[in-house]
Design an enzyme around this catalytic site. Structure first.
Site, mmCIF file in Angstrom:
data_model
loop_
_atom_site.group_PDB
_atom_site.id
_atom_site.type_symbol
_atom_site.label_atom_id
_atom_site.label_comp_id
_atom_site.label_asym_id
_atom_site.label_seq_id
_atom_site.Cartn_x
_atom_site.Cartn_y
_atom_site.Cartn_z
ATOM 1 N N LYS A 201 12.436 2.516 5.430
ATOM 2 C CA LYS A 201 12.561 3.958 5.134
ATOM 3 C C LYS A 201 13.902 4.262 4.461
ATOM 4 O O LYS A 201 13.997 5.148 3.619
ATOM 5 C CB LYS A 201 12.435 4.776 6.430
ATOM 6 C CG LYS A 201 11.157 4.515 7.210
ATOM 7 C CD LYS A 201 9.923 4.957 6.444
ATOM 8 C CE LYS A 201 8.651 4.703 7.219
ATOM 9 N NZ LYS A 201 8.253 3.302 7.326
ATOM 10 N N ARG B 268 0.868 -1.184 0.000
ATOM 11 C CA ARG B 268 0.000 0.000 0.000
ATOM 12 C C ARG B 268 0.899 1.227 0.000
ATOM 13 O O ARG B 268 1.715 1.415 0.886
ATOM 14 C CB ARG B 268 -0.921 0.029 1.231
ATOM 15 C CG ARG B 268 -2.089 1.012 1.062
ATOM 16 C CD ARG B 268 -2.902 1.196 2.330
ATOM 17 N NE ARG B 268 -2.111 1.860 3.345
ATOM 18 C CZ ARG B 268 -2.013 1.465 4.609
ATOM 19 N NH1 ARG B 268 -2.647 0.389 5.038
ATOM 20 N NH2 ARG B 268 -1.252 2.125 5.472
ATOM 21 N N LYS C 241 12.234 10.024 10.519
ATOM 22 C CA LYS C 241 11.570 8.717 10.429
ATOM 23 C C LYS C 241 12.522 7.577 10.767
ATOM 24 O O LYS C 241 13.556 7.428 10.113
ATOM 25 C CB LYS C 241 11.057 8.500 8.992
ATOM 26 C CG LYS C 241 10.003 9.500 8.548
ATOM 27 C CD LYS C 241 9.561 9.186 7.134
ATOM 28 C CE LYS C 241 8.063 9.390 6.999
ATOM 29 N NZ LYS C 241 7.538 8.825 5.761
ATOM 30 N N GLU D 221 7.318 0.272 10.932
ATOM 31 C CA GLU D 221 5.979 0.304 10.352
ATOM 32 C C GLU D 221 4.954 0.406 11.477
ATOM 33 O O GLU D 221 5.281 0.199 12.636
ATOM 34 C CB GLU D 221 5.724 -0.987 9.557
ATOM 35 C CG GLU D 221 6.666 -1.205 8.390
ATOM 36 C CD GLU D 221 6.653 -0.084 7.381
ATOM 37 O OE1 GLU D 221 5.566 0.468 7.127
ATOM 38 O OE2 GLU D 221 7.714 0.272 6.879
ATOM 39 N N GLY D 222 3.704 0.682 11.091
ATOM 40 C CA GLY D 222 2.620 0.584 12.063
ATOM 41 C C GLY D 222 2.150 1.911 12.624
ATOM 42 O O GLY D 222 1.255 1.963 13.440
ATOM 43 N N GLU E 245 5.085 6.919 2.297
ATOM 44 C CA GLU E 245 5.823 5.659 2.463
ATOM 45 C C GLU E 245 5.134 4.593 1.627
ATOM 46 O O GLU E 245 4.023 4.786 1.131
ATOM 47 C CB GLU E 245 5.846 5.227 3.938
ATOM 48 C CG GLU E 245 4.461 4.935 4.500
ATOM 49 C CD GLU E 245 4.474 4.557 5.968
ATOM 50 O OE1 GLU E 245 5.573 4.439 6.546
ATOM 51 O OE2 GLU E 245 3.381 4.380 6.536
ATOM 52 N N SER F 221 -3.010 -2.770 6.184
ATOM 53 C CA SER F 221 -4.338 -3.133 6.686
ATOM 54 C C SER F 221 -5.441 -2.211 6.169
ATOM 55 O O SER F 221 -5.198 -1.270 5.427
ATOM 56 C CB SER F 221 -4.326 -3.132 8.217
ATOM 57 O OG SER F 221 -3.945 -1.873 8.701
ATOM 58 N N ASN G 196 4.062 0.568 2.212
ATOM 59 C CA ASN G 196 3.964 -0.519 3.186
ATOM 60 C C ASN G 196 4.018 -1.842 2.437
ATOM 61 O O ASN G 196 3.164 -2.095 1.593
ATOM 62 C CB ASN G 196 2.630 -0.443 3.940
ATOM 63 C CG ASN G 196 2.433 0.898 4.612
ATOM 64 O OD1 ASN G 196 2.882 1.101 5.727
ATOM 65 N ND2 ASN G 196 1.763 1.822 3.935
ATOM 66 N N ARG H 147 -7.608 7.765 4.912
ATOM 67 C CA ARG H 147 -7.635 7.922 6.381
ATOM 68 C C ARG H 147 -7.496 9.398 6.704
ATOM 69 O O ARG H 147 -6.728 10.113 6.052
ATOM 70 C CB ARG H 147 -6.482 7.150 7.018
ATOM 71 C CG ARG H 147 -6.641 5.638 6.935
ATOM 72 C CD ARG H 147 -5.359 4.925 7.243
ATOM 73 N NE ARG H 147 -4.319 5.289 6.298
ATOM 74 C CZ ARG H 147 -3.038 5.002 6.462
ATOM 75 N NH1 ARG H 147 -2.630 4.368 7.531
ATOM 76 N NH2 ARG H 147 -2.151 5.363 5.549
#
Length: 471
Positions: free
Chosen positions: A302, A125, A361, A365-366, A144, A151, A146, A447
């Site tokens: 990253k 993603r 950064k 992740e997350g 970024e 998710s 993923n 989002r």
């Protein structure tokens, strides 16, 4: 703000009515999460947080994000096959970042042993924000990519219908009809099904110990069951206790052969103890199709993202594809290395002097890991003369145009917020040997969060689910 939303935001009675309808619609549509109080129980659930109104997204930038997704799929796949690039790019990072170093050691061990895996499945993603220039024009900028456990492809498949209903309740029937249908769960399942078809046996979802976001995963899982593909859910602990390889490195769990391992876990250091590292190594050594395999997880770091911005780097990785390279490069924000040496010293000093220009950064992740402003300055001051700074990269801070919306969260007051949005495009590819047999964009995720929250996604409890309203 999309034309016509302003009147709605100011009508308190209409907002209250629409919010009540929206919450019921979300529950009815299955936009659900388990609760923080009972994260293991599906008999006590609530709606996943979402916006009352769909958010305005520039149509040209939305189309640009979709148009470049197949290029990013190709790029991630190319990086995952390029040992020299990964070795050189991560050389400084693995000296100071233990988590990346452990992943890298498994990667090297698997390569030395010889890859047993012949079918490769990528579910990515790519996330973007809309950078607002001084003249008011907006540009698409990648935050970024993923490559593991991306998710909300499931729940976002169900959020559009909720927003359609809300707009109708607010008397905006025509606008409701313009919301695009979106079903990433189906697209992700198609990729998993293709990999399964090339191998056979069962599909294993590797899941967390605490599974609050189980319904998002079930959306994808049920798409597979609908195709008569058997799915089992296992944790690292189960793999350690029950997993085994036969002489040809086929993976077995409880005596069942596993065709595809779909990771929804394994992207943060906290989940790995010695037992889980051993389970991860067992999975990586197997013939099973890992989504992602460890090389693809490393491709999502990253440090790799920053290195791709160097002049000539994309040309090396994607030779003979100038159009794809141009589309990819057009989405890049400024990214800077903090490696030891003159260049790293200079950029560290620049960021300390003007921290509001940048985001710091780490290789994580997350969501919820990035540093901004005064916190960025403090951390860089502390590590500026230490090799530890090479475990971070710097990125230009993106400045989107805020818009008013209501963020609906269980047990929270209904209040208007200034919000910014992040658009994610899901991509799926399958490669068998050297032949790419699938490469597609599989849907989108919007989002949105209040402007006071610098960092964090839906699972981190900061952003909420949204639907793009193209303008």
């Amino acid at each position: 703000m999309a034309a016509g939303w302003q009147d709605v935001v100011q009508d308190a009675a209409a907002v209250r009515e629409a919010a009540a309808v929206a919450v019921d619609a979300a529950l009815l549509a299955g936009v659900l999460m388990r609760t923080g109080e009972q994260p293991h129980a599906s008999d006590v659930v609530n709606y996943a947080p979402f916006t009352l109104l769909p958010s305005a997204v520039p149509q040209d930038l939305f189309e640009q994000a979709y148009a470049v997704q197949q290029d990013f799929n190709l790029l991630v796949d190319a990086i995952s096959q390029n040992k020299e690039f990964l070795e050189q790019t991560l050389a400084s990072t693995i000296k100071v970042d233990d988590f990346t170093a452990r992943l890298f050691r498994i990667y090297m061990q698997v390569l030395e042993e010889g890859l047993a895996q012949t079918v490769f499945l990528g579910i990515n993603r790519s996330d973007y924000m809309f950078d607002c220039g001084p003249d008011g024009s907006a540009a698409l900028r990648q935050i970024e990519i993923n490559t593991i456990a991306a998710s909300f492809g499931g729940l976002t498949s169900r959020t559009t219908d909720v927003h359609r209903l809300v707009l109708k309740v607010l008397g905006k029937t025509e606008e409701a009809s313009q919301l695009l249908s979106n079903n990433p769960a189906k697209g992700l399942a198609l990729g998993i099904a293709k990999a399964w078809q090339l191998y056979g046996a069962v599909v294993m979802f590797l899941v967390e110990e605490v599974q609050r976001n189980i319904f998002d995963q079930r959306c994808v899982e049920n798409e597979l069951w609908n195709r008569n593909i058997r799915v089992v859910r296992k944790r690292f602990r189960d793999v350690f206790e029950q997993g085994s390889l036969d002489a040809s490195r086929r993976l077995f769990m409880d005596g069942q052969e596993v065709a595809v391992v779909y990771y929804r876990e394994g992207y943060v250091p906290q989940v790995y103890d010695q037992q889980n590292w051993e389970a991860r190594l067992l999975l990586e050594r197997s013939r099973a199709v890992k989504c992602p395999d460890i090389a693809t997880q490393l491709a999502g770091t990253k440090k790799v993202q920053q290195e791709l911005c160097r002049p000539g780097m994309l040309e090396k990785l994607l030779p003979g594809r100038p159009e794809a390279i141009a589309r990819i490069r057009a989405t890049f924000a400024g990214l800077y290395s903090l490696d030891e040496g003159e260049e790293g010293d200079r950029i560290a000093a620049t960021a300390i002097a003007d921290p509001d220009r940048f985001v710091l950064k780490p290789q994580r992740e997350g969501g919820g890991n990035n540093l901004y402003g005064e916190e960025l300055r403090e951390v860089l001051e502390k590590i500026k003369d230490s090799p530890e700074r090479t475990s971070y990269i710097l990125m230009d801070k993106i400045r989107p145009q805020p818009a008013l919306n209501y963020l609906l969260r269980a047990h929270s007051p209904l209040q208007v917020s200034e919000c910014i949005s992040e658009l994610g495009i899901f991509g799926v590819y399958v490669r068998q040997g050297q032949q790419l047999v699938m490469n597609k964009a599989a849907g989108h995720l919007l989002r949105t969060k209040a402007v006071e929250h610098a960092d964090g996604g839906v699972a981190a409890g900061v952003a909420v689910l949204d639907t793009p309203y193209l303008v």
